[in-house]
Design a protein around this motif. Structure first.
Motif, PDB file in Angstrom:
ATOM      1  N   LEU A  83       0.806  -1.220   0.000  1.00 39.91           N
ATOM      2  CA  LEU A  83       0.000   0.000   0.000  1.00 39.91           C
ATOM      3  C   LEU A  83       0.839   1.269   0.000  1.00 39.91           C
ATOM      4  N   SER A  84       2.147   1.138   0.221  1.00 38.40           N
ATOM      5  CA  SER A  84       3.001   2.315   0.382  1.00 38.40           C
ATOM      6  C   SER A  84       3.957   2.537  -0.780  1.00 38.40           C
ATOM      7  N   ILE A  85       4.068   1.582  -1.686  1.00 39.32           N
ATOM      8  CA  ILE A  85       5.003   1.744  -2.800  1.00 39.32           C
ATOM      9  C   ILE A  85       4.512   2.855  -3.725  1.00 39.32           C
ATOM     10  N   ASP A  86       5.447   3.560  -4.325  1.00 35.12           N
ATOM     11  CA  ASP A  86       5.131   4.694  -5.191  1.00 35.12           C
ATOM     12  C   ASP A  86       4.342   4.256  -6.426  1.00 35.12           C
ATOM     13  N   TRP A  87       3.201   4.927  -6.646  1.00 34.60           N
ATOM     14  CA  TRP A  87       2.395   4.694  -7.838  1.00 34.60           C
ATOM     15  C   TRP A  87       2.317   5.946  -8.722  1.00 34.60           C
ATOM     16  N   LEU A  88       3.105   6.949  -8.406  1.00 38.58           N
ATOM     17  CA  LEU A  88       3.028   8.212  -9.135  1.00 38.58           C
ATOM     18  C   LEU A  88       4.226   8.421 -10.048  1.00 38.58           C
ATOM     19  N   PHE A  89       5.428   8.360  -9.487  1.00 38.95           N
ATOM     20  CA  PHE A  89       6.631   8.609 -10.276  1.00 38.95           C
ATOM     21  C   PHE A  89       7.097   7.375 -11.048  1.00 38.95           C
ATOM     22  N   ARG A  90       7.030   6.208 -10.394  1.00 39.88           N
ATOM     23  CA  ARG A  90       7.646   5.016 -10.993  1.00 39.88           C
ATOM     24  C   ARG A  90       7.049   4.629 -12.345  1.00 39.88           C
ATOM     25  N   PRO A  91       5.725   4.617 -12.500  1.00 39.15           N
ATOM     26  CA  PRO A  91       5.190   4.242 -13.809  1.00 39.15           C
ATOM     27  C   PRO A  91       5.697   5.139 -14.935  1.00 39.15           C
ATOM     28  N   LYS A  92       5.694   6.448 -14.713  1.00 37.04           N
ATOM     29  CA  LYS A  92       6.170   7.371 -15.741  1.00 37.04           C
ATOM     30  C   LYS A  92       7.657   7.168 -16.014  1.00 37.04           C
ATOM     31  N   TYR A 124      17.494   3.138 -11.685  1.00 32.71           N
ATOM     32  CA  TYR A 124      17.776   2.783 -10.295  1.00 32.71           C
ATOM     33  C   TYR A 124      16.495   2.951  -9.486  1.00 32.71           C
ATOM     34  N   MET A 125      16.473   2.317  -8.322  1.00 33.43           N
ATOM     35  CA  MET A 125      15.458   2.590  -7.309  1.00 33.43           C
ATOM     36  C   MET A 125      16.142   2.677  -5.960  1.00 33.43           C
ATOM     37  N   PHE A 126      15.884   3.762  -5.242  1.00 28.60           N
ATOM     38  CA  PHE A 126      16.459   3.964  -3.913  1.00 28.60           C
ATOM     39  C   PHE A 126      15.504   3.367  -2.884  1.00 28.60           C
ATOM     40  N   THR A 127      15.984   2.394  -2.127  1.00 27.35           N
ATOM     41  CA  THR A 127      15.098   1.657  -1.223  1.00 27.35           C
ATOM     42  C   THR A 127      15.511   1.721   0.244  1.00 27.35           C
ATOM     43  N   LYS A 128      16.595   2.444   0.562  1.00 27.17           N
ATOM     44  CA  LYS A 128      17.019   2.495   1.959  1.00 27.17           C
ATOM     45  C   LYS A 128      15.934   3.143   2.808  1.00 27.17           C
ATOM     46  N   ARG A 129      15.586   2.472   3.891  1.00 27.63           N
ATOM     47  CA  ARG A 129      14.493   2.938   4.726  1.00 27.63           C
ATOM     48  C   ARG A 129      14.984   3.873   5.835  1.00 27.63           C
ATOM     49  N   SER A 130      14.186   4.862   6.115  1.00 32.71           N
ATOM     50  CA  SER A 130      14.459   5.792   7.199  1.00 32.71           C
ATOM     51  C   SER A 130      14.175   5.130   8.539  1.00 32.71           C
ATOM     52  N   ASP A 131      14.997   5.437   9.527  1.00 34.72           N
ATOM     53  CA  ASP A 131      14.743   4.952  10.878  1.00 34.72           C
ATOM     54  C   ASP A 131      13.550   5.661  11.511  1.00 34.72           C
ATOM     55  N   VAL A 132      13.155   6.793  10.922  1.00 32.86           N
ATOM     56  CA  VAL A 132      12.073   7.588  11.506  1.00 32.86           C
ATOM     57  C   VAL A 132      10.722   7.181  10.953  1.00 32.86           C
ATOM     58  N   ASN A 133      10.558   7.262   9.612  1.00 30.15           N
ATOM     59  CA  ASN A 133       9.244   6.967   9.036  1.00 30.15           C
ATOM     60  C   ASN A 133       9.168   5.589   8.378  1.00 30.15           C
ATOM     61  N   LYS A 134      10.291   4.845   8.409  1.00 31.56           N
ATOM     62  CA  LYS A 134      10.370   3.467   7.887  1.00 31.56           C
ATOM     63  C   LYS A 134      10.193   3.392   6.378  1.00 31.56           C
ATOM     64  N   GLY A 135      10.218   4.533   5.700  1.00 30.21           N
ATOM     65  CA  GLY A 135      10.042   4.537   4.258  1.00 30.21           C
ATOM     66  C   GLY A 135      11.236   5.135   3.535  1.00 30.21           C
ATOM     67  N   SER A 136      11.157   5.109   2.203  1.00 30.21           N
ATOM     68  CA  SER A 136      12.141   5.768   1.331  1.00 30.21           C
ATOM     69  C   SER A 136      11.371   6.824   0.552  1.00 30.21           C
ATOM     70  N   VAL A 137      11.198   7.986   1.163  1.00 32.76           N
ATOM     71  CA  VAL A 137      10.278   8.979   0.626  1.00 32.76           C
ATOM     72  C   VAL A 137      10.963   9.892  -0.388  1.00 32.76           C
ATOM     73  N   HIS A 138      10.150  10.738  -0.991  1.00 31.57           N
ATOM     74  CA  HIS A 138      10.603  11.702  -1.985  1.00 31.57           C
ATOM     75  C   HIS A 138      11.724  12.567  -1.411  1.00 31.57           C
ATOM     76  N   GLY A 139      12.886  12.529  -2.037  1.00 26.30           N
ATOM     77  CA  GLY A 139      14.017  13.330  -1.593  1.00 26.30           C
ATOM     78  C   GLY A 139      14.899  12.683  -0.550  1.00 26.30           C
ATOM     79  N   ALA A 140      14.531  11.463  -0.095  1.00 26.91           N
ATOM     80  CA  ALA A 140      15.309  10.821   0.972  1.00 26.91           C
ATOM     81  C   ALA A 140      16.719  10.467   0.526  1.00 26.91           C
ATOM     82  N   GLU A 141      16.934  10.313  -0.771  1.00 31.61           N
ATOM     83  CA  GLU A 141      18.245   9.914  -1.269  1.00 31.61           C
ATOM     84  C   GLU A 141      19.239  11.067  -1.338  1.00 31.61           C
TER      85      GLU A 141
END
Length: 466
Positions: free
Chosen positions: A379-388, A407-424
């Motif tokens: 439910l949390s994987i990106d459906w906006l940027f990745r398809p394009k 590439y895909m950046f998948t390192k998870r944050s210790d805070v929000n547990k995700g790899s969000v926009h700009g996290a890389e």
């Protein structure tokens, strides 16, 4: 006695000041540019030059050459960011100005000939500043880093070409600023230890959109040699007809007759920006954040400065020999669900709203790609940027001479547990500071607002299940 104490205090202060000056001079470096000499300073392992003017600005006109200076210019602080909505925060002219065409350079050795990386900041074509991502640590990787401020929003992309030949290029001057910065690199970067024949342009989010735009701009051809597009494939659907209509609507809002177009130079920025927002709503429509397309005050294809919009249809043939790396983060702007306890059946029921009969196919494909997945991942994987991004990469890999990498950046944050926009970005720039708390991307709460979800779902049904 008092006079003696005062004299001793003054002597101590002057001595300390002299030590500071001596320390500053010993850690400084002077470089000659075409416009004049500049002084940079050592900072955390590299020399940095901040706020170097690369162009002079007249409102809505293409950038002009910088006037030369005779003295040594101190480049020890950030230059002004572009005019933009600051949501009530007051900034000085030194912090924000229409005359915002400045760039920054970081280098470790001016005697070398190192690859050059020119960074374009995010914020769409509307906001942002190069100060967000300092390059002093990246420069320690044996590259010369350059970052750029340029005109944005209505000052960078107001198309008044229907009013006067004088404003023929006004709809793209924000990107012409970036071209001017690239020309500055070609003329001056050797003095900083950079190789003008090995220039990579890279940017994230709106900066990635700017990279894609440069790949379609004839005046930028030959000024760079590689490109990296990071989370930047939101489609710009501006057409010339749309931006011309918007330009005319802005003049209507300002009660300016095209015969007296020069009056627009006297309109205060805040009034001009507000008129632009009203004009967009009254003409081509206002884009809602989080949608897979953007339009309005952004680059427009005019057949001369910009041949086409980038991404889903690839890039202009003029860049067929430019190698491209393109990618996204795992979660981007998707609403994260990692703080919730969700069963597989609950996840499946939610996914049915998007994928319908193909829900099990989606889950199966997900499991093959990510064997250690969780229901929250689904439910949390990106459906906006990745398809394009995939559509774009497939298109250019088939049609261009140069290679394409993904590439895909998948390192998870210790805070929000995700790899969000700009996290890389902190990893890209080697600016990892474990003492600094992590935060979601700027504007994330607005972007995932409930009113966006229907448009996102329509987009997912169209593209994500194919």
């Amino acid at each position: 006695m008092k006079h003696s104490i005062l004299l001793l205090a003054m002597m101590f202060s002057l001595g300390a000041m002299a030590q500071d000056i001596e320390h500053s001079v010993s850690n400084s470096i002077v470089v000659s540019t075409e416009s004049g000499k500049i002084m940079g300073f050592q900072h955390d392992g590299s020399y940095e030059f901040l706020g170097i003017p690369y162009a002079r600005v007249e409102r809505l006109m293409p950038p002009l050459p910088v006037e030369k200076w005779d003295t040594i210019r101190l480049c020890n602080h950030w230059g002004p960011q572009a005019m933009q909505n600051t949501w009530g925060k007051k900034l000085t002219e030194a912090e924000m100005s229409e005359n915002c065409c400045v760039l920054n350079v970081w280098t470790t050795d001016t005697s070398k000939s190192m690859p050059v990386m020119l960074w374009l900041h995010g914020g769409g074509f509307d906001s942002g500043t190069s100060a967000w991502d300092p390059g002093h640590h990246l420069a320690r990787k044996d590259v010369v880093v350059v970052s750029v401020n340029h005109r944005l929003n209505i000052l960078g992309f107001l198309d008044l070409s229907t009013c006067s030949d004088r404003y023929k290029y006004s709809g793209n001057v924000g990107m012409l600023d970036v071209v001017q910065a690239l020309q500055w690199v070609q003329k001056n970067i050797r003095q900083f230890g950079g190789d003008p024949n090995n220039v990579t342009i890279f940017g994230e989010s709106g900066g990635g959109g700017k990279v894609g735009t440069l790949l379609c701009m004839p005046p930028a051809k030959g000024l760079f040699h590689k490109a990296i597009i990071m989370s930047g494939t939101i489609l710009n659907v501006n057409t010339k007809a749309m931006t011309e209509e918007l330009g005319q609507a802005v003049l209507k809002e300002l009660h300016i007759d095209p015969a007296h177009i020069e009056r627009i130079n006297d309109v205060p920025y805040e009034e001009l920006y507000a008129a632009g927002q009203r004009a967009m709503a009254a003409s081509i429509g206002t884009r809602k954040p989080g949608t897979p397309m953007m339009w309005g005050f952004g680059p427009t294809p005019d057949g001369e400065m910009l041949l086409q919009q980038p991404f889903q249809n690839g890039f202009a043939d003029i860049s067929t020999n430019i190698p491209i790396m393109i990618g996204t983060t795992f979660n981007e702007l998707q609403r994260l669900r990692y703080d919730q306890s969700i069963t597989m059946d609950e996840a499946r029921q939610e996914l049915i709203n998007t994928f319908g009969e193909e829900t099990d196919d989606y889950i199966k494909a997900f499991a093959e790609a990510y064997p250690d997945y969780t229901p929250q991942d689904l439910l949390s994987i990106d459906w906006l940027f990745r398809p394009k991004t995939i559509i774009t990469a497939d298109k250019i890999a088939e049609s261009r001479q140069a290679k394409t990498w993904m590439y895909m950046f998948t390192k998870r944050s210790d805070v929000n547990k995700g790899s969000v926009h700009g996290a890389e970005l902190k990893y890209c720039f080697d600016n990892i500071d474990t003492s600094t708390p992590e935060h979601p991307s700027v504007g994330l709460a607005e972007i995932i607002d409930r009113h966006c979800f229907k448009q996102l779902d329509d987009f997912r049904r169209t593209h994500c299940s194919k």
